[in-house]
Design an enzyme around this catalytic site. Sequence first.
Site, PDB file in Angstrom:
ATOM      1  N   GLY A   1      34.149  22.022  52.795  1.00 21.49           N
ATOM      2  CA  GLY A   1      33.397  21.690  54.015  1.00 21.49           C
ATOM      3  C   GLY A   1      33.574  22.734  55.112  1.00 21.49           C
ATOM      4  N   ALA A   2      32.911  22.474  56.239  1.00 22.03           N
ATOM      5  CA  ALA A   2      32.963  23.412  57.370  1.00 22.03           C
ATOM      6  C   ALA A   2      34.408  23.608  57.835  1.00 22.03           C
ATOM      7  CB  ALA A   2      32.092  22.891  58.521  1.00 22.03           C
TER       8      ALA A   2
ATOM      9  N   ARG B   1      43.797   8.259  64.800  1.00 20.36           N
ATOM     10  CA  ARG B   1      44.150   8.878  66.085  1.00 20.36           C
ATOM     11  C   ARG B   1      44.719   7.904  67.112  1.00 20.36           C
ATOM     12  NH1 ARG B   1      38.610  12.140  66.553  1.00 20.36           N
ATOM     13  NH2 ARG B   1      39.076  13.799  65.078  1.00 20.36           N
TER      14      ARG B   1
ATOM     15  N   CYS C   1      37.405  17.231  68.552  1.00 22.40           N
ATOM     16  CA  CYS C   1      37.203  18.626  68.972  1.00 22.40           C
ATOM     17  C   CYS C   1      36.882  18.751  70.467  1.00 22.40           C
ATOM     18  CB  CYS C   1      36.114  19.271  68.125  1.00 22.40           C
ATOM     19  SG  CYS C   1      34.625  18.290  67.952  1.00 22.40           S
TER      20      CYS C   1
ATOM     21  N   GLN D   1      27.154  20.098  72.695  1.00 18.97           N
ATOM     22  CA  GLN D   1      27.844  20.235  71.415  1.00 18.97           C
ATOM     23  C   GLN D   1      26.972  20.849  70.316  1.00 18.97           C
ATOM     24  OE1 GLN D   1      30.357  16.230  72.408  1.00 18.97           O
ATOM     25  NE2 GLN D   1      30.502  16.945  70.303  1.00 18.97           N
TER      26      GLN D   1
ATOM     27  N   GLY E   1      29.721  20.911  64.706  1.00 17.02           N
ATOM     28  CA  GLY E   1      30.558  19.728  64.891  1.00 17.02           C
ATOM     29  C   GLY E   1      30.189  18.612  63.942  1.00 17.02           C
TER      30      GLY E   1
ATOM     31  N   LYS F   1      36.011   8.735  72.683  1.00 17.87           N
ATOM     32  CA  LYS F   1      37.152   9.504  72.157  1.00 17.87           C
ATOM     33  C   LYS F   1      37.756  10.354  73.275  1.00 17.87           C
ATOM     34  CE  LYS F   1      35.448   9.709  67.423  1.00 17.87           C
ATOM     35  NZ  LYS F   1      34.729  10.505  66.414  1.00 17.87           N
TER      36      LYS F   1
ATOM     37  N   HIS G   1      31.352  24.514  70.976  1.00 14.46           N
ATOM     38  CA  HIS G   1      30.952  23.547  72.005  1.00 14.46           C
ATOM     39  C   HIS G   1      31.153  24.132  73.411  1.00 14.46           C
ATOM     40  CE1 HIS G   1      30.638  20.690  68.887  1.00 14.46           C
ATOM     41  NE2 HIS G   1      31.704  19.942  69.097  1.00 14.46           N
TER      42      HIS G   1
HETATM   43  N1  LIG Z   1      33.012  20.134  62.043  1.00 14.17           N
HETATM   44  C1  LIG Z   1      33.879  20.011  63.029  1.00 14.17           C
HETATM   45  O1  LIG Z   1      33.818  20.751  64.007  1.00 14.17           O
HETATM   46  C2  LIG Z   1      34.971  19.003  63.011  1.00 14.17           C
HETATM   47  C3  LIG Z   1      35.874  19.023  64.053  1.00 14.17           C
HETATM   48  C4  LIG Z   1      36.922  18.125  64.058  1.00 14.17           C
HETATM   49  C5  LIG Z   1      37.039  17.222  63.030  1.00 14.17           C
HETATM   50  N2  LIG Z   1      36.132  17.203  62.015  1.00 14.17           N
HETATM   51  C6  LIG Z   1      36.313  16.206  60.964  1.00 14.17           C
HETATM   52  O2  LIG Z   1      36.644  16.862  59.736  1.00 14.17           O
HETATM   53  C7  LIG Z   1      36.067  16.132  58.664  1.00 14.17           C
HETATM   54  C8  LIG Z   1      35.178  17.057  57.839  1.00 14.17           C
HETATM   55  O3  LIG Z   1      34.188  17.629  58.675  1.00 14.17           O
HETATM   56  P1  LIG Z   1      33.289  18.858  58.221  1.00 14.17           P
HETATM   57  O4  LIG Z   1      32.514  19.214  59.424  1.00 14.17           O
HETATM   58  O5  LIG Z   1      34.118  19.878  57.537  1.00 14.17           O
HETATM   59  O6  LIG Z   1      32.317  18.147  57.130  1.00 14.17           O
HETATM   60  P2  LIG Z   1      31.511  18.785  55.921  1.00 14.17           P
HETATM   61  O7  LIG Z   1      31.184  20.195  56.165  1.00 14.17           O
HETATM   62  O8  LIG Z   1      30.414  17.821  55.663  1.00 14.17           O
HETATM   63  O9  LIG Z   1      32.562  18.728  54.676  1.00 14.17           O
HETATM   64  C9  LIG Z   1      32.976  17.511  54.117  1.00 14.17           C
HETATM   65  C10 LIG Z   1      34.071  17.770  53.066  1.00 14.17           C
HETATM   66  O10 LIG Z   1      34.553  16.505  52.588  1.00 14.17           O
HETATM   67  C11 LIG Z   1      34.517  16.523  51.162  1.00 14.17           C
HETATM   68  N3  LIG Z   1      34.317  15.197  50.610  1.00 14.17           N
HETATM   69  C12 LIG Z   1      33.263  14.376  50.813  1.00 14.17           C
HETATM   70  N4  LIG Z   1      33.420  13.244  50.070  1.00 14.17           N
HETATM   71  C13 LIG Z   1      34.591  13.372  49.417  1.00 14.17           C
HETATM   72  C14 LIG Z   1      35.306  12.571  48.489  1.00 14.17           C
HETATM   73  N5  LIG Z   1      34.839  11.378  48.086  1.00 14.17           N
HETATM   74  N6  LIG Z   1      36.482  13.012  48.009  1.00 14.17           N
HETATM   75  C15 LIG Z   1      36.969  14.222  48.367  1.00 14.17           C
HETATM   76  N7  LIG Z   1      36.338  15.044  49.243  1.00 14.17           N
HETATM   77  C16 LIG Z   1      35.169  14.624  49.752  1.00 14.17           C
HETATM   78  C17 LIG Z   1      33.348  17.434  50.827  1.00 14.17           C
HETATM   79  O11 LIG Z   1      33.468  17.867  49.490  1.00 14.17           O
HETATM   80  P3  LIG Z   1      32.146  18.207  48.602  1.00 14.17           P
HETATM   81  O12 LIG Z   1      31.699  19.580  49.002  1.00 14.17           O
HETATM   82  O13 LIG Z   1      32.683  18.159  47.215  1.00 14.17           O
HETATM   83  O14 LIG Z   1      31.123  17.156  48.900  1.00 14.17           O
HETATM   84  C18 LIG Z   1      33.568  18.547  51.845  1.00 14.17           C
HETATM   85  O15 LIG Z   1      34.587  19.400  51.401  1.00 14.17           O
HETATM   86  C19 LIG Z   1      35.365  14.940  59.286  1.00 14.17           C
HETATM   87  O16 LIG Z   1      36.289  13.864  59.323  1.00 14.17           O
HETATM   88  C20 LIG Z   1      35.070  15.395  60.675  1.00 14.17           C
HETATM   89  O17 LIG Z   1      34.938  14.331  61.588  1.00 14.17           O
HETATM   90  C21 LIG Z   1      35.095  18.082  61.973  1.00 14.17           C
END
Ligand SMILES: NC(=O)c1ccc[n+]([C@@H]2O[C@H](COP(=O)([O-])OP(=O)(O)OC[C@H]3O[C@@H](n4cnc5c(N)ncnc54)[C@H](OP(=O)(O)O)[C@@H]3O)[C@@H](O)[C@H]2O)c1
Length: 380
Positions: free
Chosen positions: A53-54, A140, A175, A202, A206, A259, A288
């Site tokens: 993921g991101a 959290r 974030c 944002q 995100g 939050k 952001h």
């Molecule tokens: N983006 C941000 O700026 C940010 C900031 C703070 C916190 N977060 C938090 O970090 C988390 C991920 O965010 P993201 O932005 O990285 O999302 P994302 O790009 O959609 O990536 C999601 C990740 O979760 C994995 N995943 C989904 N279903 C799964 C499962 N059943 N078992 C194992 N892995 C699974 C996906 O794997 P696959 O590729 O195999 O589907 C992918 O690696 C969220 O909780 C989000 O709230 C994000």
Amino acid sequence: MRAPAVSQHHHPLTGGATFAPSSKTSIRGRSNLAIRMGLKEDAPSLAIVGVTGAVGQEFLSVLSDRAFPYQSIRMLASKRSAGKHLTFEDKDYIIEELNQDSFNGIDIVLFSAGGSISKEFGPIAIDHGSVVVDNSSAFRMDENVPLVIPEVNPDAMAHIKLRSGKGALIANPNCSTIICLMAATPLHRHAKVMRMVVSTYQAASGAGAAAMEELDLQTREVLQGKQPTCKIFKQQYAFNIFSHNAPVLSNGYNEEEMKLVKETRKIWNDMNIKVTATCIRVPVMRAHAESINLQFEKPLDESTARDILKRAAGVVVIDDRASNHFPTPLEVSNKDDVAVGRIRQDLSQDGNHGLDIFVCGDQIRKGAALNAIQIAEILL
Ligand SMILES: NC(=O)c1ccc[n+]([C@@H]2O[C@H](COP(=O)([O-])OP(=O)(O)OC[C@H]3O[C@@H](n4cnc5c(N)ncnc54)[C@H](OP(=O)(O)O)[C@@H]3O)[C@@H](O)[C@H]2O)c1
């Protein structure tokens, strides 16, 4: 020196095949942590949940940039990614499907796969004796879980030790909260914030890799006169802004706004701090921005505030009135530091008790991956 090169079958943020974490350095330059730390025999074994993921991709980038010591890394994601190959620091890894046995022998688990995955698998990792650093919002506000920004409240996790025979969980704040408090805390320490009004702008990042792809696609579609594809967001995102997509609560605030309210109280350990927020999505790819209005108990003039911010760890001041140069999301993208500018006295408040500031921060980096890895560094 380990070669900081990551290549992957498909990079979700760029759609390309490779990216180079070495390009992601602090505005002030690379941390000297990289010099201090090398590969150690007794270095921790790591697991990354959500590595595709991101945030997961950024974990790899930050680990490499900071030369975080590790013995091994287990790359975990969903069934969809299981079996795919990923190259990190010249080593080939096979992505594994997350399951109950994923944490055997793992010292530190970095979770970024959404709240439901953290809720289900976080306790399993703890039972295996791992220390979990969780990026989701699942734990959290749990009173037994430290919610940590290393520059702000590292003491909250002082009782947690690696390989103590007891697993534990530390939560990474939201974030927007991290970016806001990186700038507001040094001022709070000096003059005590009584009330804070936050308005956010944002970015797509995100909401994850798929949201960034949707903004890219919609922009092309709109420019070609086509109907934009709306899958991640319910409405047109390109050339538009809208209220944050988090669910709206019965009090009229959305979850993202609450939050900021609740996490600030917990991190500053002050249940009386008054915080209100309005969170907006803007069609920016990454990083952001936040407009923050502060009311202080003690007087604080703008030049003292500027000096305090210039000295603050993890903060850089970009506040050039003459050339109208202030922080932008583009300028902080892929950077570690949170940038602060537009530092000015709030004319609506008497006696130097109010300030307005404008803050930009890369929320995948300081708002997620970097903050989590700084937490892991405290454990070393
Ligand atoms: N983006 C941000 O700026 C940010 C900031 C703070 C916190 N977060 C938090 O970090 C988390 C991920 O965010 P993201 O932005 O990285 O999302 P994302 O790009 O959609 O990536 C999601 C990740 O979760 C994995 N995943 C989904 N279903 C799964 C499962 N059943 N078992 C194992 N892995 C699974 C996906 O794997 P696959 O590729 O195999 O589907 C992918 O690696 C969220 O909780 C989000 O709230 C994000």
